[in-house]
Design an enzyme around this catalytic site. Structure first.
Site, PDB file in Angstrom:
ATOM      1  N   THR A   7       0.854  -1.348  -0.297  1.00  0.00           N
ATOM      2  CA  THR A   7      -0.304   0.032  -0.010  1.00  0.00           C
ATOM      3  C   THR A   7       0.598   1.360   0.675  1.00  0.00           C
ATOM      4  OG1 THR A   7      -1.427   1.037   1.410  1.00  0.00           O
ATOM      5  CG2 THR A   7       0.032   0.575   2.703  1.00  0.00           C
ATOM      6  N   ASN A   9      -1.089   4.041   0.937  1.00  0.00           N
ATOM      7  CA  ASN A   9      -1.575   4.350   2.105  1.00  0.00           C
ATOM      8  C   ASN A   9      -0.670   4.346   3.396  1.00  0.00           C
ATOM      9  OD1 ASN A   9      -3.334   5.431   4.599  1.00  0.00           O
ATOM     10  ND2 ASN A   9      -4.862   4.984   2.914  1.00  0.00           N
ATOM     11  N   LYS A  12      -2.338   3.301   6.636  1.00  0.00           N
ATOM     12  CA  LYS A  12      -2.325   1.642   6.940  1.00  0.00           C
ATOM     13  C   LYS A  12      -1.246   0.870   6.848  1.00  0.00           C
ATOM     14  CE  LYS A  12      -6.071   0.855   3.197  1.00  0.00           C
ATOM     15  NZ  LYS A  12      -6.630   0.360   2.554  1.00  0.00           N
ATOM     16  N   GLU A  40      -3.372  -0.199 -11.151  1.00  0.00           N
ATOM     17  CA  GLU A  40      -5.058  -0.377 -11.927  1.00  0.00           C
ATOM     18  C   GLU A  40      -6.250  -0.667 -10.710  1.00  0.00           C
ATOM     19  OE1 GLU A  40      -8.091   0.908 -15.563  1.00  0.00           O
ATOM     20  OE2 GLU A  40      -6.235   0.435 -15.456  1.00  0.00           O
ATOM     21  N   ASP A  69      -8.194  -3.641   0.997  1.00  0.00           N
ATOM     22  CA  ASP A  69      -8.962  -2.115   0.243  1.00  0.00           C
ATOM     23  C   ASP A  69      -9.831  -2.423   0.692  1.00  0.00           C
ATOM     24  OD1 ASP A  69      -8.421  -1.026  -2.499  1.00  0.00           O
ATOM     25  OD2 ASP A  69     -10.352  -2.068  -2.067  1.00  0.00           O
TER      26      ASP A  69
END
Length: 216
Positions: A7, A9, A12, A40, A69
């Site tokens: 990730t 993020n 996270k 993607e 996710d």
């Protein structure tokens, strides 16, 4: 055994990777490995997107890979109106943190009652190795409100408009001790799943290495 937590993020990374490291797993990130290629996400569900990311990054890194996710589902909205997997994307445009907060505040005002709107995050988790894929799903109830905390958790902006009922505080304002008695308990099924799968992978790798050593 190194394990990639796939990730970009940082919220996270701070939460999940840190907890897994505390459990004794050697977690590395995309940044650690110098992987910059974005994948993607074309799945229709959080789990489908997690599988896509875990598969792609495991192929690139050549080590076991975790991908998580999530989607947002709000009570009172029709299936067509649900944010779903497009948590941050509205009308084809990716929102920044403040735009995202303002968008969900609008949804609370429009569809909620007394300044509150309930719903849940659906998390899809995938763990990929070179020849296996294991998945898990978990729903986390959420209470969104029509006011905002001054503290915005970068990467998790919606935490600043969520109230955690047991402590009656914004999610973005929780102390580590408060996380331990609320969010850690809520996320425990995810960590139980990951711990079991990663232990099985580690045992499998150790068995293969032992057999190879005995045959040499």
């Amino acid at each position: 055994m190194k394990i990639l937590f796939a990730t970009t993020n940082q919220a996270k990374v701070r939460y999940y990777a840190t907890r897994l490291q505390e459990k004794g797993f050697d977690i590395v990130t995309l940044s650690d490995l110098g992987i910059t290629q974005e994948v993607e996400e074309t799945g229709k569900t959080p789990t489908e997107n997690a599988i896509i990311k875990a598969t792609s990054y495991a192929q690139q890194a050549q080590i076991p890979t975790i991908a998580i996710d999530e989607g947002v589902y709000l009570n009172g909205l029709s299936p067509e109106q649900q944010p779903g997997v497009h948590v941050r994307r509205v009308n084809g445009r990716r929102l920044n943190d403040q735009e995202m907060i303002e968008h969900y505040l609008h949804l609370v005002e429009k569809y909620g009652e007394n300044g509150q709107l309930t719903g849940y995050f659906k998390k899809g988790i995938a763990v990929a190795t070179g020849n296996s894929m294991t998945t898990f799903e978990n729903d986390s109830p959420r209470l969104f409100v029509n006011r905002q905390s001054e503290i915005i958790d970068e990467g998790y902006p919606l935490a600043s408009i969520q109230i955690v009922a047991p402590v009656n505080k914004f999610k973005s304002e929780l102390t580590r001790e408060e996380e331990a008695i609320t969010m850690d308990i809520e996320q425990q099924p995810i960590f139980d799943f990951l711990s079991q799968v990663l232990e099985e992978i580690r045992e499998s790798i150790e068995t293969v290495q032992k057999e190879k050593s005995q045959s040499d």
